[in-house]
Design an enzyme around this catalytic site. Sequence first.
Site, mmCIF file in Angstrom:
data_model
loop_
_atom_site.group_PDB
_atom_site.id
_atom_site.type_symbol
_atom_site.label_atom_id
_atom_site.label_comp_id
_atom_site.label_asym_id
_atom_site.label_seq_id
_atom_site.Cartn_x
_atom_site.Cartn_y
_atom_site.Cartn_z
ATOM 1 N N VAL A 137 -25.672 -70.239 -29.468
ATOM 2 C CA VAL A 137 -26.080 -69.520 -28.257
ATOM 3 C C VAL A 137 -25.124 -69.720 -27.085
ATOM 4 C CG1 VAL A 137 -28.543 -69.475 -28.849
ATOM 5 C CG2 VAL A 137 -27.644 -71.399 -27.508
ATOM 6 N N TYR A 145 -30.064 -82.425 -17.850
ATOM 7 C CA TYR A 145 -31.206 -81.664 -18.394
ATOM 8 C C TYR A 145 -32.085 -81.139 -17.262
ATOM 9 C CZ TYR A 145 -35.204 -80.677 -21.533
ATOM 10 O OH TYR A 145 -36.223 -80.073 -22.237
#
Length: 276
Positions: free
Chosen positions: A65, A156
Site C-alpha cells: 500500500v 504511530y
Amino acid sequence: MLSIGAGGVAVVTGAAGGIGLGMARAAAGRGMAVMLVDVDESRVAAAADGLAASGAGVAHRVVDVTDPAAMEKLAADVVNEFGRVDVVFLNAGIAAVSPITEMTVEDWHRVMDVDINSVFYGVRAFLPIMVEQGYGHLNATASANAWRGDMFQASYNVAKHGVAALMESVVLDLRALEIPVDASVLSPGPIATDLMTRSISGDEADLQEGHEMLNQGMDSDKVGKLTLDAIAEGRFWIFTHPAIFKTIRARMEHALTDGALPPEVDWDWEELFATS
Ligand SMILES: NC(=O)c1ccc[n+]([C@@H]2O[C@H](COP(=O)([O-])OP(=O)(O)OC[C@H]3O[C@@H](n4cnc5c(N)ncnc54)[C@H](O)[C@@H]3O)[C@@H](O)[C@H]2O)c1
C-alpha cells in the site's frame, strides 16, 4: 447506487488477518463481493480461500500500500474484476514501539508510509472511479491513539491522528464540491490481533506484553460487523469502545481550560476489556 449488500463490492487492505479480515468477512456476510489486499502473499491467499469457501465472491491481490502506482493498478483491477467499487477499507497498518529518545529516522518514515501516506494513495486511486460512478464510500482505520498521546509510540500516534484528519478533510472537500461520495474513519480500541508481534521496533518482552493486552480486546469479526453497520447508518466517526470517551473528554477539557495534560492520560483498561 451505493450497495453495502448484495451486488456491492468491497476492497480491504491489510486483509490477510486481524481487523481487515474481520471487515472482509463482514462485507461478504452482507452479500458483497470482496477484494482482499495485503503485502503478505501466502496469508492473503489463505484468507481469500477461506472466505471463498463460504460462497462469497472473492479475489485477492498482493499489493504494497506504500506504492501509489500499485494502488492505482489495484483500483483498475477491482473494476476489471467486479465492474464497480462500493466501499474501500484503507486498513493496512503497522506498529512501532520506541521512546522518542531512540526512534530512528527509518522507522519514522516507514510508519508514515504504511499508516498515513498509504491512506492518501488509496483515496487518490479510488476516488476518480467513485466520482465517475456517482457513488462510493472510503473508510480508513485510524486508532483510539488518534485521540490522545500514548507513550513510546510517537510515529504511530502522529500517523493515526493524521488518518482522522485526512478523512475529515476528504469528506469536507467532497461535500464542498457536491461530489456524492462519502467517507468515514474507524478508531479501534484494543482488538485481538497480531499487530504488536508484527511491530517494526520495540523490546521483545514489551511487545509480547502489548500482544497479551490486545488479545484481551475485541474480536476482529465484531469490529468488521460494527464498522459495516456504522457505515450503513451514515456515521462518519466510528468507535469500537465508547469507554475511551472519558479520556478524550478529559484531554479536550484541559486543552480548552487550563492547558494542562489531564492527570490520567491512560484509558481505563478494565472498562475497555469489559466492553470488548
Ligand atoms: N489491533 C488493535 O488493537 C488496533 C487498534 C487500533 C488500530 N488498529 C489498526 O488496525 C489496522 C489493522 O491492524 P490489525 O490490528 O488487524 O493488525 P494486523 O497486523 O493483523 O493487520 C495488518 C495487516 O496489514 C498488512 N500490511 C502491513 N504493511 C502492509 C503494506 N505495506 N501493504 C499492504 N499490507 C500491509 C499486514 O500484512 C497485516 O496483514 C491497522 O491500521 C492498525 O494500526 C489496530
